[in-house]
Design a protein around this motif. Structure first.
Motif, short mmCIF file in Angstrom:
data_model
loop_
_atom_site.label_atom_id
_atom_site.label_comp_id
_atom_site.label_asym_id
_atom_site.label_seq_id
_atom_site.Cartn_x
_atom_site.Cartn_y
_atom_site.Cartn_z
N ARG A 131 0.84 -1.20 0.00
CA ARG A 131 0.00 0.00 0.00
C ARG A 131 0.87 1.26 0.00
O ARG A 131 0.66 2.17 -0.79
CB ARG A 131 -0.90 -0.03 1.23
N GLN A 136 -0.34 4.94 -1.17
CA GLN A 136 -1.68 4.87 -0.58
C GLN A 136 -1.54 4.72 0.92
O GLN A 136 -0.99 3.74 1.42
CB GLN A 136 -2.44 3.67 -1.16
N GLN A 177 -5.10 0.72 -8.42
CA GLN A 177 -3.89 1.19 -7.76
C GLN A 177 -3.12 2.16 -8.65
O GLN A 177 -2.39 3.02 -8.16
CB GLN A 177 -3.01 -0.02 -7.41
#
Length: 235
Positions: A131, A136, A177
Protein backbone atom coordinates in the motif's frame (compact mmCIF):
# COMPACT_ATOMS: atom_id res chain seq x y z
CA UNK A 1 -20.55 8.43 5.25
CA UNK A 2 -18.44 5.39 4.36
CA UNK A 3 -20.17 2.44 2.81
CA UNK A 4 -20.12 -0.88 4.63
CA UNK A 5 -18.77 -3.43 2.18
CA UNK A 6 -19.88 -7.01 2.61
CA UNK A 7 -17.47 -9.82 1.65
CA UNK A 8 -18.38 -11.17 -1.76
CA UNK A 9 -15.39 -13.14 -3.03
CA UNK A 10 -15.75 -16.74 -4.09
CA UNK A 11 -12.00 -17.26 -4.53
CA UNK A 12 -9.15 -15.21 -3.13
CA UNK A 13 -6.00 -14.57 -5.13
CA UNK A 14 -4.50 -11.11 -5.46
CA UNK A 15 -1.04 -9.60 -5.39
CA UNK A 16 1.90 -11.51 -6.84
CA UNK A 17 4.88 -11.73 -4.52
CA UNK A 18 8.27 -13.46 -4.59
CA UNK A 19 9.12 -15.74 -1.66
CA UNK A 20 12.81 -16.60 -1.23
CA UNK A 21 13.35 -19.40 1.30
CA UNK A 22 15.85 -22.26 1.03
CA UNK A 23 14.19 -24.56 3.58
CA UNK A 24 11.90 -26.87 1.56
CA UNK A 25 9.41 -27.60 4.33
CA UNK A 26 9.16 -24.00 5.53
CA UNK A 27 9.03 -22.57 2.02
CA UNK A 28 6.27 -24.92 0.91
CA UNK A 29 4.26 -24.12 4.03
CA UNK A 30 4.73 -20.37 3.65
CA UNK A 31 3.72 -20.48 -0.01
CA UNK A 32 0.52 -22.36 0.82
CA UNK A 33 -0.35 -20.09 3.74
CA UNK A 34 0.39 -16.90 1.79
CA UNK A 35 -1.92 -18.11 -0.96
CA UNK A 36 -4.63 -18.70 1.64
CA UNK A 37 -4.06 -15.14 2.88
CA UNK A 38 -4.82 -13.70 -0.55
CA UNK A 39 -1.43 -13.49 -2.26
CA UNK A 40 -0.18 -15.12 -5.43
CA UNK A 41 3.31 -16.30 -4.38
CA UNK A 42 6.19 -17.56 -6.51
CA UNK A 43 8.83 -19.44 -4.51
CA UNK A 44 12.57 -19.84 -5.17
CA UNK A 45 15.18 -21.44 -2.93
CA UNK A 46 18.44 -19.58 -3.66
CA UNK A 47 19.64 -16.02 -4.11
CA UNK A 48 20.67 -16.29 -7.77
CA UNK A 49 17.28 -17.66 -8.80
CA UNK A 50 15.67 -14.79 -6.90
CA UNK A 51 17.92 -12.24 -8.62
CA UNK A 52 17.00 -13.66 -12.03
CA UNK A 53 13.29 -13.60 -11.16
CA UNK A 54 13.49 -10.00 -9.96
CA UNK A 55 15.06 -8.97 -13.25
CA UNK A 56 12.59 -10.77 -15.48
CA UNK A 57 9.25 -10.72 -13.64
CA UNK A 58 7.02 -8.17 -11.89
CA UNK A 59 6.15 -8.56 -8.20
CA UNK A 60 4.32 -6.45 -5.64
CA UNK A 61 6.73 -7.38 -2.83
CA UNK A 62 9.63 -9.63 -1.83
CA UNK A 63 9.69 -11.89 1.24
CA UNK A 64 13.37 -12.63 1.77
CA UNK A 65 15.24 -15.16 3.90
CA UNK A 66 18.88 -14.25 4.59
CA UNK A 67 20.75 -17.57 4.84
CA UNK A 68 20.49 -18.46 1.16
CA UNK A 69 22.77 -20.58 -1.05
CA UNK A 70 24.50 -19.13 -4.14
CA UNK A 71 23.79 -15.51 -3.16
CA UNK A 72 23.16 -14.40 0.43
CA UNK A 73 19.94 -12.58 1.18
CA UNK A 74 21.66 -9.41 2.36
CA UNK A 75 23.78 -9.29 -0.80
CA UNK A 76 20.65 -9.77 -2.90
CA UNK A 77 19.01 -6.88 -1.08
CA UNK A 78 22.03 -4.64 -1.69
CA UNK A 79 22.03 -5.51 -5.39
CA UNK A 80 18.34 -4.73 -5.61
CA UNK A 81 18.80 -1.27 -4.09
CA UNK A 82 21.94 -0.53 -6.10
CA UNK A 83 19.85 -1.22 -9.20
CA UNK A 84 17.39 1.47 -7.93
CA UNK A 85 14.63 -1.12 -7.62
CA UNK A 86 12.08 0.21 -5.06
CA UNK A 87 10.30 -3.14 -4.59
CA UNK A 88 9.06 -3.49 -0.97
CA UNK A 89 11.22 -6.03 0.89
CA UNK A 90 10.24 -7.86 4.06
CA UNK A 91 13.01 -9.90 5.67
CA UNK A 92 11.97 -13.17 7.29
CA UNK A 93 14.74 -14.56 9.47
CA UNK A 94 15.57 -16.43 12.66
CA UNK A 95 18.18 -13.81 13.59
CA UNK A 96 17.10 -11.06 15.97
CA UNK A 97 20.21 -9.21 17.18
CA UNK A 98 19.90 -5.41 17.18
CA UNK A 99 23.03 -5.09 15.01
CA UNK A 100 21.48 -7.42 12.42
CA UNK A 101 18.25 -5.43 12.33
CA UNK A 102 20.16 -2.19 11.82
CA UNK A 103 22.16 -3.76 8.97
CA UNK A 104 19.02 -5.00 7.21
CA UNK A 105 17.23 -1.67 7.40
CA UNK A 106 20.32 0.29 6.38
CA UNK A 107 20.77 -2.05 3.40
CA UNK A 108 17.29 -1.16 2.17
CA UNK A 109 14.83 -3.54 3.84
CA UNK A 110 11.41 -2.05 4.50
CA UNK A 111 10.39 -4.37 7.33
CA UNK A 112 11.31 -7.65 9.01
CA UNK A 113 9.78 -10.49 10.99
CA UNK A 114 11.51 -13.09 13.14
CA UNK A 115 10.71 -16.77 12.55
CA UNK A 116 8.46 -18.37 13.58
CA UNK A 117 5.98 -15.62 12.84
CA UNK A 118 2.21 -15.28 12.79
CA UNK A 119 0.77 -15.53 9.27
CA UNK A 120 -1.81 -12.85 9.97
CA UNK A 121 0.91 -10.39 10.94
CA UNK A 122 3.02 -11.33 7.91
CA UNK A 123 0.05 -10.77 5.58
CA UNK A 124 -0.84 -7.45 7.25
CA UNK A 125 2.75 -6.19 7.01
CA UNK A 126 2.92 -7.16 3.34
CA UNK A 127 -0.34 -5.36 2.59
CA UNK A 128 0.96 -2.26 4.39
CA UNK A 129 4.26 -2.31 2.46
CA UNK A 130 2.50 -2.72 -0.87
CA UNK A 131 0.00 0.00 0.00
CA UNK A 132 2.73 2.49 0.96
CA UNK A 133 4.80 1.67 -2.13
CA UNK A 134 1.80 2.70 -4.23
CA UNK A 135 1.49 5.98 -2.33
CA UNK A 136 -1.68 4.87 -0.58
CA UNK A 137 -1.92 5.64 3.13
CA UNK A 138 -5.43 4.44 3.91
CA UNK A 139 -6.22 0.71 4.14
CA UNK A 140 -9.05 1.06 1.60
CA UNK A 141 -8.26 1.99 -2.00
CA UNK A 142 -10.71 4.53 -3.43
CA UNK A 143 -11.11 5.83 -6.99
CA UNK A 144 -14.19 8.01 -7.10
CA UNK A 145 -17.16 5.76 -6.25
CA UNK A 146 -15.02 2.60 -6.41
CA UNK A 147 -13.81 1.28 -3.02
CA UNK A 148 -11.57 -1.77 -2.57
CA UNK A 149 -10.60 -3.27 0.77
CA UNK A 150 -7.49 -5.47 0.14
CA UNK A 151 -7.45 -6.88 3.68
CA UNK A 152 -11.06 -8.04 3.57
CA UNK A 153 -11.16 -8.62 -0.20
CA UNK A 154 -14.31 -6.55 -0.47
CA UNK A 155 -15.51 -4.14 -3.15
CA UNK A 156 -18.24 -1.53 -3.50
CA UNK A 157 -19.17 0.67 -6.42
CA UNK A 158 -21.48 3.68 -6.13
CA UNK A 159 -22.42 2.59 -2.64
CA UNK A 160 -23.33 -0.99 -3.53
CA UNK A 161 -21.36 -4.17 -2.69
CA UNK A 162 -20.04 -5.99 -5.75
CA UNK A 163 -19.48 -9.73 -6.04
CA UNK A 164 -16.16 -10.54 -7.74
CA UNK A 165 -14.07 -13.63 -8.24
CA UNK A 166 -10.58 -13.60 -6.81
CA UNK A 167 -8.97 -12.98 -10.19
CA UNK A 168 -11.42 -10.19 -11.00
CA UNK A 169 -10.56 -8.55 -7.68
CA UNK A 170 -6.85 -8.88 -8.41
CA UNK A 171 -7.22 -7.29 -11.84
CA UNK A 172 -9.40 -4.49 -10.52
CA UNK A 173 -6.91 -3.83 -7.70
CA UNK A 174 -4.01 -3.49 -10.16
CA UNK A 175 -5.95 -1.05 -12.34
CA UNK A 176 -7.30 0.97 -9.40
CA UNK A 177 -3.89 1.19 -7.76
CA UNK A 178 -2.62 2.93 -10.91
CA UNK A 179 -5.76 4.82 -11.89
CA UNK A 180 -5.08 7.15 -14.80
CA UNK A 181 -2.24 4.98 -16.11
CA UNK A 182 -2.63 2.50 -18.95
CA UNK A 183 -1.52 -1.07 -18.19
CA UNK A 184 -0.94 -3.42 -21.11
CA UNK A 185 -2.30 -6.94 -21.28
CA UNK A 186 1.24 -8.29 -20.87
CA UNK A 187 1.84 -6.18 -17.76
CA UNK A 188 -1.39 -7.40 -16.19
CA UNK A 189 -0.61 -11.04 -16.93
CA UNK A 190 2.84 -10.69 -15.38
CA UNK A 191 1.43 -9.05 -12.26
CA UNK A 192 -1.41 -11.51 -11.72
CA UNK A 193 -0.27 -14.98 -12.72
CA UNK A 194 2.44 -17.00 -10.91
CA UNK A 195 4.82 -19.38 -12.69
CA UNK A 196 3.42 -22.60 -14.05
CA UNK A 197 -0.18 -21.46 -14.22
CA UNK A 198 -1.89 -22.03 -17.54
CA UNK A 199 -3.39 -18.84 -18.96
CA UNK A 200 -6.03 -18.66 -21.66
CA UNK A 201 -5.04 -16.24 -24.44
CA UNK A 202 -8.16 -14.13 -23.82
CA UNK A 203 -8.17 -14.36 -20.00
CA UNK A 204 -7.62 -10.64 -19.40
CA UNK A 205 -10.27 -9.65 -21.94
CA UNK A 206 -12.78 -11.99 -20.32
CA UNK A 207 -12.11 -10.58 -16.83
CA UNK A 208 -12.38 -7.01 -18.14
CA UNK A 209 -15.73 -7.88 -19.74
CA UNK A 210 -17.01 -9.31 -16.44
CA UNK A 211 -15.80 -6.29 -14.47
CA UNK A 212 -17.55 -3.86 -16.80
CA UNK A 213 -20.75 -5.86 -16.53
CA UNK A 214 -20.60 -5.84 -12.71
CA UNK A 215 -19.46 -2.20 -12.37
CA UNK A 216 -20.22 -0.02 -15.38
CA UNK A 217 -19.31 -0.02 -19.06
CA UNK A 218 -17.18 3.11 -18.62
CA UNK A 219 -15.45 2.00 -15.41
CA UNK A 220 -12.53 0.56 -17.40
CA UNK A 221 -11.30 2.28 -20.56
CA UNK A 222 -9.68 0.35 -23.41
CA UNK A 223 -6.97 2.03 -25.45
CA UNK A 224 -6.92 -0.18 -28.51
CA UNK A 225 -3.53 -1.78 -29.04
CA UNK A 226 -2.19 -0.26 -25.81
CA UNK A 227 -4.06 -1.57 -22.76
CA UNK A 228 -6.60 -0.81 -20.06
CA UNK A 229 -7.13 1.99 -17.55
CA UNK A 230 -9.46 3.12 -14.78
CA UNK A 231 -9.94 6.91 -15.18
CA UNK A 232 -8.78 9.05 -12.25
CA UNK A 233 -12.03 11.01 -12.53
CA UNK A 234 -14.21 7.90 -12.42
CA UNK A 235 -17.83 8.73 -11.54
Amino acid sequence: MKTTIEPRLTEIETMRILLVEDDALLGDGLRARLKQAGFSPDWVRDGLSAWHALNTETFAALVLDLGLPKLAGLELLKRLREAKNPLPVLILTARDAVADRIAWLDAGADDYLVKPCDLGELAARLRALIRRSAGQAAPALEVGPLVLDPAGHRVSFRGQPVELSGREFALLHELAQEAGRVLSKEQLIQRLYPWGEEIESNAIEVHIHHLRRKLAADAIVTLRGVGYMIPRDLR
